[in-house]
Structure formats: structure tokens, C-alpha cells
Design an enzyme around this catalytic site. Structure first.
Site, PDB file in Angstrom:
ATOM      1  N   ASP A   1       0.830  -1.216   0.000  1.00 13.25           N
ATOM      2  CA  ASP A   1       0.000   0.000   0.000  1.00 13.25           C
ATOM      3  C   ASP A   1       0.861   1.261   0.000  1.00 13.25           C
ATOM      4  O   ASP A   1       2.070   1.231   0.236  1.00 13.25           O
ATOM      5  CB  ASP A   1      -0.909  -0.022   1.225  1.00 13.25           C
ATOM      6  CG  ASP A   1      -2.124   0.878   1.080  1.00 13.25           C
ATOM      7  OD1 ASP A   1      -2.290   1.503   0.022  1.00 13.25           O
ATOM      8  OD2 ASP A   1      -2.913   0.949   2.043  1.00 13.25           O
TER       9      ASP A   1
ATOM     10  N   GLU B   1       2.481   7.170  -2.229  1.00 10.52           N
ATOM     11  CA  GLU B   1       2.182   8.456  -2.866  1.00 10.52           C
ATOM     12  C   GLU B   1       2.436   9.657  -1.961  1.00 10.52           C
ATOM     13  O   GLU B   1       2.293  10.794  -2.408  1.00 10.52           O
ATOM     14  CB  GLU B   1       0.715   8.485  -3.312  1.00 10.52           C
ATOM     15  CG  GLU B   1      -0.301   8.492  -2.184  1.00 10.52           C
ATOM     16  CD  GLU B   1      -0.623   7.116  -1.633  1.00 10.52           C
ATOM     17  OE1 GLU B   1      -1.350   7.040  -0.632  1.00 10.52           O
ATOM     18  OE2 GLU B   1      -0.143   6.117  -2.207  1.00 10.52           O
TER      19      GLU B   1
ATOM     20  N   ASP C   1      -8.912   3.759  -3.082  1.00  8.86           N
ATOM     21  CA  ASP C   1     -10.040   3.836  -2.146  1.00  8.86           C
ATOM     22  C   ASP C   1     -11.249   4.553  -2.732  1.00  8.86           C
ATOM     23  O   ASP C   1     -11.513   5.720  -2.424  1.00  8.86           O
ATOM     24  CB  ASP C   1      -9.592   4.543  -0.870  1.00  8.86           C
ATOM     25  CG  ASP C   1      -8.429   3.836  -0.197  1.00  8.86           C
ATOM     26  OD1 ASP C   1      -8.216   2.645  -0.480  1.00  8.86           O
ATOM     27  OD2 ASP C   1      -7.739   4.469   0.620  1.00  8.86           O
TER      28      ASP C   1
END
Length: 880
Positions: A575, A578, A652
Site C-alpha cells: 500500500d 504516494e 479507495d
């Protein structure tokens, strides 16, 4: 270059719910001139073996590049009489909050928007070798940051082409015959001018492959050709502060009236700012009015970008991204956290067009593609150089193949992850066993259990979150190894979760290691400006972030992955990636924005190297069985990520029907990323982001969950997620209806496994995505250009038209007819072929098709062996 100014907005509790678009420079227009003594007539120049550049003196001069296979078709051209290279020094401002970034153009120090072409010179390898130190030939390509050696040209095809000239700004009066009075003393400003700047540039063109031409733009230091006289500076410096303030107000007023940009500096030092190089490059070239632009990485709101300005920076995609009322609420609570249509985890400075033109930038600088003008494109690159490639191809398929040939393609996925459902579960050992029993009762084909809470959970302001300390929580998952082994005996793998951040674990019970303290003591966490550990705000806690430019970090983290895999784990979500802050200090000491965009690739590279190392060194069954491979999947990425990441997911999405951040956006993101080289992608079934507030509620409904199951049955991976608030959402295990429907969709997914295996191999060999926008195979069909999320192809032989609206039981499908093909509805067997007298579309037609829950509108190409095998498998699984 002017320094980067960064302001933090993490801790603002009340914010503007409607933040403005970050300020940027307007579209730059400059004039082109050329030396009539050196390039006085139309000429053609060879670039390598396969390309040529045509120079025309008509209408002020222009360039055009073509491939020898189609010498009359331009793949890149400039606008006659207008500058194609410009540059500026601009104060860049950044506002940052929890992974969201607003990059703004601040004060303009100077712009050189006009361009001269003084020489177009053909260079051969011998010229490069003999003139490597020639300051007049290659000085722009021999600076310390981007040095080109004679050896580096060996990767290109001779001859090369060097275009040289100068950029300049015209001398302009700031004030025209204006005066200020101090008592009886009169001071005139009519002769004061903005300085004129001149800088030399070098524009290098070189063939990189049979269908790629590389370009590089670099500059010499500018020369200031005019500045106010020493006498004027002495007068200004000798004047009182009051006079200076009056002068500044007067200049500001007249500047506003005449369109000038006032510079920010200290009062008497306005004229004395020392900036020795540009920090912004503009490349401007021609585009057709009806040209459609696709690509730019994973984009969630649009498929086609003509008329838009597309920023390329890795960041959080946002919560809502313009869908209301959630974007309003997110922005109000956390600065810019709502995002907008352009915010994305995985952008790419790449596009292809309906005219079969394609270009991408190399490097990791922040850039923006301005497509707002009908007849031209302007790329703005934040840096003091630019480089990229222009691609040649006759179809979107050819362009993707050419593009991914260079940036890289993913490896073939092991069959196990594309064989059945990847069941996203949380709750501990007993919860997993209970749901496993239910799935067995409903005969659900299962590939893996993805247990993201293997590290334990805690409650935060956004719901249930994980302890970011990458080891199994043996209380939460008692009997972990036994669970893993039991699942494996049924050919079911276990997958977990990790990210490149670590959290202090002082408050966590039953921990064996404190990885945060271990990494901190090794000095491998990202540093702040004081050289201390940079504590990055997340939700209600702060984290340290691994610095993968440090030589010790990669091997340290691979040990953590090895310990995880040694417990039987065979896959994981990698995950984040960024959120590297733009004021972080890395071991490499590289440019902060470039480091930020490069970080997702570094993160992917570490995971991929571990996967490859494990495959090369593992023993026993894993060594013998080619299917016993590891898999990881990511959300953050940049241009080169497909080379390193094995699989992507879209991040998400909201648990909603909305277009910018709901189920519709998941289709747009899937297809736009596919046109950008991200061949393997998928979304969380049902979405992720749940909001359960008194006024604003986003909860996953049963209908939304079922429609998302139908949609993702035609993704490369079929994976569920409970969301950030599992108890507020409908889950696949909520009731008999959801379990039955989940089993049905998992079997639909299984029915085309044979084709999925074929498409996965094709992606690894050619870079083509599994799920495809119709533009990829029907680029000449104008109706296809208007499609975003409405429908897509799986390979070439399956057409999917998902239901993406609440309470809808039918869909409008568009059937492309190029090549004379017809389409068969898989549930009724009805054949859709072009009516003889159908008005409107030349190459296809529309029709309404019933699509009740359980029967998504899916079609196979008539006469296709793929379609016939798919239908046979559906019957064998008792679905058809």
C-alpha cells in the site's frame, strides 16, 4: 533555480470546502525567428535510420517529424512562426496536507518566450567523439546532473540532429512617462525597463528504436541584456522607505493596468535577485481541433482530455473528487482532502491520440499537459531541462506496444491468483474460519484469503486501521500457521498487507519487534530539515517513512518480507507510496519533487526484487511448482511502475454510485490505466471509503455490492474488501442473497479463466491490458470516443456493459461493427448485428438490453472460439 516554497496544512481543522484550482501560468505564446543566412530554404534532415525532420521557412518557420514508412504523415510538428521552446524562472509554491499537494506558480522572475533557430546540424558518431568537450556543440548535455557522454549515444541510431538557437524576452517599459514627486524633487520612471534576458538552448533529436525518437531540451545560463542604470539604483537606494513604498504601489498599479507581473522581493532588492537558471520549460506544438487525447496514467473522472490541463503528480486521489456532498465535507475537515477530477495515485506523463500521435516525458519532474487550446499542446515541465520520446504507430495497439517496450511490462501472474475469488477478510482466526465454512457451503471458487489485519487493528477517526508494525499479531490471529496450512491444503493461499511506513508501537500489546525504533536507529527513515526523523501525519497518528534511496533500506525491508513469507504467506498488498513530503530530506539529496514522483517506483522495485530473489532461492515444492509464486499489488505508481509492480488496484473508491469517486470511477480508472501501460488493474469489490456521520452517510448497499461483484467478475483479479467501516457496509457474507450472488459472480469469473490466462501472457509480452477501452480496437469509430465508463472489452472477444446506476435493470449498449462482426448476448443468445437501415453511427449501433441483478449485459463476438468456450464453461458451472 528559485527555491521551492512549501506550506503545511496538516493541522488546520476548518478549511475552505471549495478550494480554488492552483494558480498556474497562462498559456505561453512566443514568436519564432530564424537566421536566413544559415537556414534560408526548406530542408529535410535524417534522424537515425527511420525518421526525418522537415524544416519549412514559410509563415515564419516550422518543423515536422515523420517516419520513413509514412513520410507524408507528421507525428509531431510545430506551429508556423511560433516558438516551440520557451523557459522561465518562476517561484513555485506548494501547499501540502496528508498526501495531497497543490502546486502553484507564484511570482514570475522572468520569461523567455521568444525563440530563434540559428542552426540545424546533423551529427554523426564521429562528431560526438571528436567534439565531446566542445562548449559550442554539447555544453547543454554535459552538466553534472544529466551528463551525456559519447558512450551514451551508442544506444541511439546515428545520425542525430541538434537544433540550436536562443530564447529571449523583449525589453518592455514598466512605466511609460510616469513620475513621482518628493517635495519639489521629480523622479521619472519612463525610461525604466524590465530587463531583457537571453539564453542559449540545445534541442537534440535522436532515434531510440525503430518507432521511437528521443528529444532533449537544455539551456545555458541566461544573460541579462538590460537593467536600470546605476544612477537610478542609487536614487532608489538613497530614497526614504516611504518613497520606496510609494514607488512600489505605483509600479504595482501600472503593472496591473498593463498586464505585467510584479516580482516579490525585499524593497530595495527588487532589481538584485540572483537567479542563474530556468526552473520551468515549455514545449509547444501543433494539434488538430478534432484530436482526442487518451492516457495520462490512471485517471478516474475522464477518458479523453482535449480542452483540459492535466497535472502529473503522484498524490492521494481524494475523498469524493468533486462528487457531493462528500467532497465538501472532506475539504472542510482536512485541507484539500476531497481532491478533484485530476488527483490520482498513479499518473503518467504519456498520451496517445485519435490521430495516432503519442509522446511521453522521461524523468520524474512535475509536469502539466495544457490541452486547452484547439490547435496546440503546451507541456510545462518544472525543471531546468526536459526530455522524452515521440512514438510512431498506426494504431493504439502499436503505440502501447512501442511504449511498454521501453517503460517495461509486468510479469505473467501465477494462475492461482486469477483462478477464483480473493476473499478480503478481517476479524481474526475464528472470523476467517466461520466465513470459510459459509463459502464452502455455497461452492465458491477461492484463490486466497487476503487478511490485511494480520498485524492487529486499532480504532481511529476514520474507522478501523492497522498497526503498521509488520509482524503477525498472534492474539488477533491465534494459531496463524495452522490457519495458513489448513487453507493451503485446500489450494487456498493467504495474502497480507504492508506499506513503506512504520508507526511507534509503545501502546501496542503483544508485539515482538518495534520496527519503527529499529529503522530509526539504522538511520533509514526519511529525514526532516533538522535531519531528525520526519514524522508524517496520517489520520490520528504520525508515522516514519522508509528512505529507499538509502543503501541499507532495501535489504532491511526484504528481511521483513522474508519473515512474512516464511509463515506461509504468498501475496500482499503493498500500500501507499504516494505521500513522500516535498520538504523531506533523502539520503540521495535529490530534487524533492522528482523524488516524490519516483518513490512509488522505488517502493515497487523493492517488493519485486524480493519476489524474484525468493523465486530464485526457494527450496522444495515452491522451487518445483511454477505456480507457487509470490504476488503483490499496489495503488501508487508513475510512468515506469508497470515494469516493477506485478498488479495494481485502484485505491479507495467511495461506496457509492457516483462518477468521480464511486463505482463509475472504478471503470474509468481501469480503462485509462490500461491505455497507459498498466496492464493488470482492479478495484475493491463494493468500494472502500465509508462515511457514517449524522448528516452525511455513505454506506455500501446490497444492490451496490452486487453490481460491483458483476463488474469485477470481468477484472483480472476478483477481490473483495470490507471497507474502512465494515459494520456499516453490506458484505458478501451478510445474508443468503449476498452469498449466493457472490458465488454466482465468482463462477462467472472462473468461466473465462482460460481466456484470462491467455490475456495475462499477452500483457507480459505486448503490454496490452486485460480490460480495454473500445478505442484500443475501434479508434476510427467516433462514437467510441465519447465513451468513458459505460462499457469495455475483455481482450477482443468479450464486451461488458455493466449496470452502474441505482435501481437500473437495463443498459444502453453500443455495438461496434468494424470488420463486420456481430455480438451474441450470453444469457439469451440474441444476436446483435447492424440493421440495414439504421441511421446515425456508421460503424456501430446502440440498443437497450435487459440486465437484472445476476444477469449483467455481457456479449461475445459471434463465431469466436473464445466466446464459444466461455458459454460452454458457464453451462458446466450451472450458471447458464
Amino acid at each position: 533555480m528559485p527555491e521551492l516554497r512549501i506550506s503545511k496544512k496538516h493541522h488546520k481543522h476548518i478549511n475552505n470546502p471549495f478550494p480554488s484550482t492552483p494558480k498556474c501560468l497562462p498559456f505561453i505564446h512566443g514568436k519564432l525567428s530564424f537566421s536566413p543566412h544559415k537556414i534560408s530554404q526548406d530542408q529535410s534532415f535524417q534522424i537515425g535510420e527511420d525518421f526525418q525532420l522537415a524544416w519549412s521557412c514559410r509563415n515564419g518557420g516550422c518543423l515536422s517529424i515523420s517516419h520513413r514508412s509514412q513520410p507524408d504523415r507528421s507525428i509531431w510538428s510545430t506551429i508556423p512562426g511560433e516558438a516551440f521552446i520557451s523557459a522561465a524562472a518562476v517561484q513555485t509554491q506548494v501547499e501540502e496536507s496528508r498526501g495531497s499537494f497543490a502546486i502553484k506558480d507564484g511570482d514570475v522572475l522572468f520569461i523567455c518566450k521568444h525563440q530563434s533557430v540559428e542552426e540545424i546540424r546533423v551529427l554523426y558518431e564521429t562528431d560526438i567523439e571528436e567534439n565531446a568537450e566542445d562548449d559550442n556543440l554539447l555544453p547543454g548535455f554535459s552538466n553534472s546532473n544529466n551528463k551525456r557522454t559519447p558512450e551514451s549515444f551508442n544506444k541511439s541510431y546515428s545520425p542525430f540532429l541538434m537544433i540550436t538557437g536562443r530564447l529571449f524576452s523583449k525589453k518592455t517599459n514598466i512605466l511609460n512617462k510616469k513620475s513621482l514627486y518628493l517635495g519639489k524633487k521629480k523622479i521619472r520612471f519612463g525610461w525604466a525597463r524590465k530587463p531583457s534576458f537571453v539564453a542559449r538552448y540545445w534541442f537534440l533529436l535522436e532515434q531510440k528504436s525503430s518507432n521511437q525518437i528521443g528529444f532533449s531540451v537544455k539551456f545555458g545560463e541566461y544573460d541579462k541584456k538590460f537593467s536600470p542604470s546605476a544612477k537610478n539604483r542609487r536614487i532608489l537606494q538613497g530614497s526614504s522607505r516611504k518613497l520606496i513604498q510609494m514607488q512600489r504601489q505605483c509600479i504595482a498599479y501600472i503593472s496591473r493596468q498593463r498586464g505585467f507581473v510584479a516580482l516579490s522581493a525585499q524593497d530595495e532588492q527588487v532589481e538584485e535577485q540572483v537567479v542563474t537558471e530556468f526552473n520551468k520549460v515549455f514545449i509547444t506544438y501543433a494539434s488538430d481541433k478534432d484530436e482526442k487525447f487518451y492516457g495520462f496514467g490512471e485517471q478516474f473522472s475522464h477518458m479523453e482530455f482535449k480542452g483540459k490541463r492535466v497535472p502529473i503528480i503522484v498524490q492521494e486521489q481524494g475523498i469524493g473528487r468533486g462528487d457531493q456532498p462528500i467532497t465538501f465535507a472532506a475539504n472542510l475537515i482536512s485541507y484539500r482532502s476531497g481532491g478533484d477530477w485530476s488527483t490520482t495515485y498513479a499518473p503518467s506523463p504519456f498520451y496517445m491520440t485519435s490521430k495516432m500521435r503519442s509522446l511521453y516525458l522521461e524523468g520524474y519532474s512535475y509536469s502539466a499537459f495544457d490541452l486547452t487550446k484547439p490547435d496546440r499542446v503546451q507541456i510545462q515541465i518544472y525543471g531546468n531541462y526536459a526530455q522524452g520520446r515521440i512514438l510512431n504507430g498506426n494504431s493504439p495497439v502499436e503505440l502501447i506496444e512501442t511504449y511498454t517496450e521501453t517503460i517495461g511490462r509486468p510479469p505473467v501472474l501465477p494462475n492461482w491468483i486469477i483462478s477464483g475469488a480473493v476473499v478480503g477478510m478481517q476479524g481474526g482466526t475464528e472470523a476467517v474460519r466461520r466465513v470459510w465454512d459459509q463459502l464452502q457451503d455455497h461452492d465458491v471458487p477461492i484463490s486466497a484469503f487476503w487478511l490485511q489485519d494480520w498485524v492487529g487493528k486499532r480504532e481511529t477517526v476514520i474507522g478501523s486501521q492497522l498497526w503498521w508494525n509488520w509482524e503477525v499479531d498472534t492474539c488477533h490471529y491465534a494459531g496463524w500457521r495452522e490457519l495458513v496450512n489448513d487453507l493451503r491444503t485446500h489450494d487456498i493461499r493467504v495474502m497480507t498487507y504492508c506499506n513503506p511506513c512504520l508507526v511507534p508501537t509503545d501502546d501496542k500489546p503483544n508485539k515482538y519487534k518495534n520496527l519503527f525504533e529499529e529503522a530509526k536507529s539504522l538511520g533509514i527513515l526519511v529525514k526532516d530539515k533538522t535531519q531528525g526523523t520526519y514524522m508524517i501525519p496520517n489520520t490520528s497518528f504520525d508515522v516514519g517513512m522508509l528512505d529507499f534511496t538509502h543503501p541499507a533500506t532495501s535489504s532491511w525491508f526484504k528481511k521483513i518480507l522474508r519473515e512474512m513469507v516464511d509463515t506461509g504467506v504468498r501475496g500482499w498488498m503493498a500500500d501507499f507510496g504516494e505521500g513522500l513530503p516535498l520538504d523531506a530530506h533523502l539520503y540521495s539529496d535529490e530534487d524533492p519533487i522528482e523524488a516524490h514522483n519516483r518513490y512509488p517506483e522505488l517502493w515497487a522495485k523493492v517488493n519485486r526484487e524480493f519476489v524474484d530473489d525468493w523465486a530464485a532461492t526457494c527450496h522444495g515444492k515452491e522451487k518445483e511448482d511454477p505456480e507457487e509464486k509470490l504476488v503483490f499489488f499496489m495503488r501508487a505508481g508513475f510512468r515506469g511502475s508497470p515494469k516493477w509492480s506485478m498488479l495494481f488496484w485502484e485505491g479507495d473508491q467511495m461506496v457509492s454510485w457516483q462518477a468521480n469517486d464511486g463505482i463509475k470511477s472504478s471503470v474509468t480508472g481501469l480503462l485509462s490505466s490500461g491505455l497507459s501501460g498498466f496492464a493488470f488493474n482492479h478495484s475493491d469489490i463494493g468500494g472502500y471509503c465509508t462515511v457514517d456521520m449524522p448528516i452525511i452517510r455513505y454506506r455500501r448497499s446490497e444492490e451496490l455490492l452486487m453490481r460491483w461483484m458483476e463488474l469485477n467478475a470481468f477484472n483480472v483479479v476478483f477481490r473483495t474488501h470490507e471497507g474502512n467501516k465494515p459494520s456499516s457496509n453490506c458484505q458478501f457474507y451478510s445474508n443468503r442473497n449476498t452469498l449466493t450472488h457472490f458465488a454466482r459472480c465468482a463462477k462467472i469469473y472462473k468461466a473465462w479463466k482460460f481466456y484470462r490466462i491467455q490475456l495475462v501472457k499477452e500483457a507480459a509480452q505486448r503490454g496490452l491490458p486485460v480490460a480495454r477501452h473500445l478505442f484500443l480496437h475501434y479508434p476510427d469509430d467516433k462514437h467510441v470516443h465519447s465513451l468513458t465508463y459505460q462499457q469495455f472489452l475483455v481482450g477482443t472477444d468479450i464486451l461488458v456493459v455493466p449496470v452502474l446506476d441505482k435501481a437500473k435493470k437495463d443498459v444502453k449498449a453500443y455495438f461496434p461493427m468494424a470488420g463486420g462482426c456481430s455480438w451474441q448476448h450470453i444469457w439469451t443468445g440474441k444476436i446483435f448485428t447492424r440493421p440495414f437501415s439504421h441511421p446515425g453511427h456508421n460503424q456501430g449501433f446502440e440498443a437497450w438490453v435487459d440486465a437484472p441483478i445476476g444477469y449483467p449485459a455481457v456479449f461475445v463476438k459471434c463465431g469466436s472460439h473464445i466466446g464459444e468456450a466461455f458459454l460452454r464453461n458457464l453451462k458446466a458451472l450451472n450458471i447458464l
